[in-house]
Design a protein around this motif. Structure first.
Motif, PDB file in Angstrom:
ATOM      1  N   HIS A   1     -46.011 -34.760   3.871  1.00 19.26           N
ATOM      2  CA  HIS A   1     -44.720 -34.523   4.503  1.00 19.26           C
ATOM      3  C   HIS A   1     -44.130 -35.873   4.910  1.00 19.26           C
ATOM      4  O   HIS A   1     -44.753 -36.602   5.691  1.00 19.26           O
ATOM      5  N   GLN A   2     -42.967 -36.186   4.402  1.00 23.27           N
ATOM      6  CA  GLN A   2     -42.333 -37.460   4.711  1.00 23.27           C
ATOM      7  C   GLN A   2     -42.102 -37.614   6.207  1.00 23.27           C
ATOM      8  O   GLN A   2     -42.183 -38.727   6.747  1.00 23.27           O
ATOM      9  N   GLU A   3     -41.825 -36.493   6.892  1.00 19.54           N
ATOM     10  CA  GLU A   3     -41.589 -36.557   8.341  1.00 19.54           C
ATOM     11  C   GLU A   3     -42.840 -37.040   9.088  1.00 19.54           C
ATOM     12  O   GLU A   3     -42.738 -37.755  10.075  1.00 19.54           O
ATOM     13  N   TYR A   4     -44.013 -36.614   8.606  1.00 19.37           N
ATOM     14  CA  TYR A   4     -45.271 -37.090   9.203  1.00 19.37           C
ATOM     15  C   TYR A   4     -45.387 -38.606   9.042  1.00 19.37           C
ATOM     16  O   TYR A   4     -45.703 -39.333   9.987  1.00 19.37           O
ATOM     17  N   TRP A   5     -45.136 -39.080   7.825  1.00 19.70           N
ATOM     18  CA  TRP A   5     -45.287 -40.504   7.543  1.00 19.70           C
ATOM     19  C   TRP A   5     -44.258 -41.329   8.327  1.00 19.70           C
ATOM     20  O   TRP A   5     -44.597 -42.372   8.893  1.00 19.70           O
TER      21      TRP A   5
ATOM     22  N   LEU B   1     -48.779 -39.867  -1.304  1.00 19.66           N
ATOM     23  CA  LEU B   1     -49.428 -40.648  -0.259  1.00 19.66           C
ATOM     24  C   LEU B   1     -49.663 -42.089  -0.704  1.00 19.66           C
ATOM     25  O   LEU B   1     -49.396 -43.037   0.047  1.00 19.66           O
ATOM     26  N   GLU B   2     -50.163 -42.264  -1.911  1.00 22.59           N
ATOM     27  CA  GLU B   2     -50.410 -43.619  -2.418  1.00 22.59           C
ATOM     28  C   GLU B   2     -49.127 -44.435  -2.472  1.00 22.59           C
ATOM     29  O   GLU B   2     -49.127 -45.633  -2.151  1.00 22.59           O
ATOM     30  N   GLN B   3     -48.038 -43.820  -2.884  1.00 19.24           N
ATOM     31  CA  GLN B   3     -46.764 -44.529  -2.944  1.00 19.24           C
ATOM     32  C   GLN B   3     -46.301 -44.937  -1.556  1.00 19.24           C
ATOM     33  O   GLN B   3     -45.810 -46.053  -1.345  1.00 19.24           O
ATOM     34  N   ALA B   4     -46.449 -44.026  -0.592  1.00 17.21           N
ATOM     35  CA  ALA B   4     -46.048 -44.338   0.778  1.00 17.21           C
ATOM     36  C   ALA B   4     -46.874 -45.495   1.336  1.00 17.21           C
ATOM     37  O   ALA B   4     -46.335 -46.389   2.013  1.00 17.21           O
ATOM     38  N   VAL B   5     -48.174 -45.479   1.042  1.00 14.60           N
ATOM     39  CA  VAL B   5     -49.048 -46.553   1.522  1.00 14.60           C
ATOM     40  C   VAL B   5     -48.670 -47.882   0.869  1.00 14.60           C
ATOM     41  O   VAL B   5     -48.593 -48.928   1.536  1.00 14.60           O
TER      42      VAL B   5
ATOM     43  N   VAL C   1     -45.778 -49.821   2.295  1.00  5.80           N
ATOM     44  CA  VAL C   1     -46.036 -50.535   3.551  1.00  5.80           C
ATOM     45  C   VAL C   1     -47.015 -51.684   3.340  1.00  5.80           C
ATOM     46  O   VAL C   1     -46.806 -52.800   3.825  1.00  5.80           O
ATOM     47  N   GLN C   2     -48.091 -51.416   2.611  1.00  7.94           N
ATOM     48  CA  GLN C   2     -49.187 -52.382   2.505  1.00  7.94           C
ATOM     49  C   GLN C   2     -48.978 -53.443   1.434  1.00  7.94           C
ATOM     50  O   GLN C   2     -49.748 -54.414   1.372  1.00  7.94           O
ATOM     51  N   SER C   3     -47.977 -53.301   0.588  1.00  2.04           N
ATOM     52  CA  SER C   3     -47.750 -54.283  -0.468  1.00  2.04           C
ATOM     53  C   SER C   3     -47.471 -55.669   0.122  1.00  2.04           C
ATOM     54  O   SER C   3     -46.687 -55.796   1.061  1.00  2.04           O
ATOM     55  N   PRO C   4     -48.120 -56.699  -0.428  1.00  3.05           N
ATOM     56  CA  PRO C   4     -47.862 -58.064   0.054  1.00  3.05           C
ATOM     57  C   PRO C   4     -46.398 -58.471  -0.074  1.00  3.05           C
ATOM     58  O   PRO C   4     -45.928 -59.360   0.639  1.00  3.05           O
ATOM     59  N   LYS C   5     -45.678 -57.831  -0.981  1.00  4.62           N
ATOM     60  CA  LYS C   5     -44.270 -58.164  -1.179  1.00  4.62           C
ATOM     61  C   LYS C   5     -43.374 -57.600  -0.077  1.00  4.62           C
ATOM     62  O   LYS C   5     -42.242 -58.047   0.088  1.00  4.62           O
ATOM     63  N   LYS C   6     -43.885 -56.602   0.649  1.00  4.03           N
ATOM     64  CA  LYS C   6     -43.108 -55.989   1.724  1.00  4.03           C
ATOM     65  C   LYS C   6     -43.281 -56.793   3.006  1.00  4.03           C
ATOM     66  O   LYS C   6     -44.395 -57.031   3.459  1.00  4.03           O
TER      67      LYS C   6
ATOM     68  N   VAL D   1     -56.570 -49.042   5.090  1.00  7.61           N
ATOM     69  CA  VAL D   1     -56.197 -47.682   4.710  1.00  7.61           C
ATOM     70  C   VAL D   1     -57.244 -47.161   3.726  1.00  7.61           C
ATOM     71  O   VAL D   1     -57.536 -47.809   2.728  1.00  7.61           O
ATOM     72  N   THR D   2     -57.811 -45.994   4.038  1.00  8.04           N
ATOM     73  CA  THR D   2     -58.810 -45.371   3.176  1.00  8.04           C
ATOM     74  C   THR D   2     -58.317 -43.989   2.754  1.00  8.04           C
ATOM     75  O   THR D   2     -57.905 -43.202   3.603  1.00  8.04           O
ATOM     76  N   ILE D   3     -58.351 -43.722   1.456  1.00  6.97           N
ATOM     77  CA  ILE D   3     -57.972 -42.412   0.939  1.00  6.97           C
ATOM     78  C   ILE D   3     -59.175 -41.832   0.190  1.00  6.97           C
ATOM     79  O   ILE D   3     -59.677 -42.445  -0.745  1.00  6.97           O
ATOM     80  N   LEU D   4     -59.627 -40.667   0.613  1.00  9.61           N
ATOM     81  CA  LEU D   4     -60.754 -39.996  -0.021  1.00  9.61           C
ATOM     82  C   LEU D   4     -60.268 -38.792  -0.813  1.00  9.61           C
ATOM     83  O   LEU D   4     -59.312 -38.122  -0.409  1.00  9.61           O
ATOM     84  N   ARG D   5     -60.923 -38.528  -1.905  1.00 15.08           N
ATOM     85  CA  ARG D   5     -60.674 -37.295  -2.649  1.00 15.08           C
ATOM     86  C   ARG D   5     -61.815 -36.350  -2.321  1.00 15.08           C
ATOM     87  O   ARG D   5     -62.986 -36.684  -2.538  1.00 15.08           O
ATOM     88  N   GLN D   6     -61.487 -35.200  -1.797  1.00 13.06           N
ATOM     89  CA  GLN D   6     -62.484 -34.255  -1.321  1.00 13.06           C
ATOM     90  C   GLN D   6     -63.409 -33.833  -2.447  1.00 13.06           C
ATOM     91  O   GLN D   6     -62.967 -33.458  -3.534  1.00 13.06           O
TER      92      GLN D   6
END
Length: 366
Positions: A100-104, A136-140, A143-148, A156-161
């Motif tokens: 949800h974009q509102e969460y992010w 989620l990956e795009q949102a991260v 923010v986290q890109s060195p260019k930003k 940031v850790t993303i797990l696949r269940q």
């Protein structure tokens, strides 16, 4: 013909006697072994360093020559009422079935320094989970890109269940009484996987924040840590449009923050060991006081309320509680499961559990 055969034999014999022919393979072998040993050294940059703590009041590490051993002094780790001043690290954990974009957007509004925040997500292995992961990956990355040129989160850790996931994310299916035991057992497993993978030696606080929480105070972390409680739950409500009154309104949402009742204890005493009590359903009335109903719009936001059960929509936990063994039971634990079972487990370990009835966070209106 005999002369030609004799010449060939002399040439073959000379080749066998040539030093180059003899030693060239050996030289190549030595070079190969040297290269492999050097490559192994290069790929282990920490092999010539070890971590030790400094004899100061701060929980710090430094590199000194030595072997590859990591040292952490958890006695230096603090979780206090002035977390920001002491630069205590916060781990925000979110099981995320849908993005949800509102969460992010709300997450990015938090004023606690991002250098002190680690994020952890777990995404189900479903078709919907594939799309959630992409978003989620795009949102991260944004923010986290060195260019930003924006502040970065510490990690940031993303797990696949890797376990079974909830089949339907429709609100009516998720909240059906008949689905609660299986659903909450699956959620507990996901929460534990996420917790055990991401909790590190620098983590002071763990903030459990559901992916449906779309509105909080920007000072959420400071507001909750200043209470200095081992386990502290915010009061989760929901904004909606009242069709009858033709106006915006709000209503209680999370009924898992409660105080135990005599009826609840009596009911539990009559249940088989594999049965659970699910709060907030008429199918199983416990008459427990629910924190959601104790909200006073004119009351002090800092008012605390002792609880026996908690929800996971917005829950702040001192890391020592999890380190001492409090997790989310995916099995009936004193007839409780998942977050409510976690509260029971924390209390059995000697920790007190509290809630903030006048401190609201808001759930997405689906």
């Amino acid at each position: 013909m005999s002369g030609l055969w004799s010449l060939r034999r002399r040439i073959s014999y000379a080749a066998r006697r040539s030093p180059i022919k003899v030693f060239l393979p050996l030289i190549a072998l030595v070079v190969f072994v040297f290269y492999m040993m050097r490559s192994d050294t290069i790929t282990k940059p920490n092999s010539r360093y070890k971590y030790v703590r400094e004899d100061t009041d701060q929980f710090q590490l430094k590199q000194v020559p030595g072997d590859h051993i990591s040292h952490y002094d958890l006695n230096k780790l603090t979780f206090s009422s002035n977390a920001l001043e002491k630069k205590e690290k916060v781990l925000i954990l979110t099981p995320m079935a849908q993005f949800h974009q509102e969460y992010w957007d709300n997450l990015l509004k938090l004023t606690y320094p991002r250098t002190l925040i680690e994020l952890g997500f777990i995404v189900p292995k479903t078709t919907d989970g594939d799309e959630t992961l992409k978003q989620l990956e795009q949102a991260v990355k944004d923010v986290q890109s060195p260019k930003k040129k924006v502040p970065k989160f510490s990690k940031v850790t993303i797990l696949r269940q890797d376990s079974e996931a909830v089949e339907s994310q429709e609100e009516k299916d998720r909240h059906a009484f008949s689905a609660q035991k299986k659903r909450r057992s699956q959620m507990a497993t996901a929460r534990n996987s996420l917790l055990f993978t991401t909790l590190g030696p620098f983590t002071s606080w763990v903030l459990w924040l559901d992916a449906d929480i779309v509105e909080t105070a920007p000072t959420l972390i400071q507001d909750m840590t200043k209470h200095d409680k081992a386990v502290l739950a915010a009061n989760c409500w929901q904004r909606y449009y009242d069709e009858e009154k033709k106006e915006d309104s709000r209503r209680p949402y999370d009924y898992n923050n409660w105080v135990e009742s005599d009826e609840g204890l009596r009911l539990a005493s009559q249940l088989d060991d594999d049965k659970i009590i699910v709060e907030g359903y008429s199918d199983m009335a416990t008459f427990r006081p629910l924190m959601a109903h104790f909200y006073d719009p004119n009351g002090d936001q800092s008012v605390e309320m002792k609880l026996d059960g908690v929800g996971g929509t917005c829950l702040m936990v001192k890391s020592e509680v999890h380190r001492d063994g409090a997790m989310f039971p995916n099995f009936p634990f004193y007839h409780l499961i998942e977050t409510e079972g976690f509260a029971k487990m924390a209390k059995r370990l000697g920790y007190e559990v509290y809630g903030l009835p006048n401190y609201l966070v808001y759930h997405l209106n689906e």
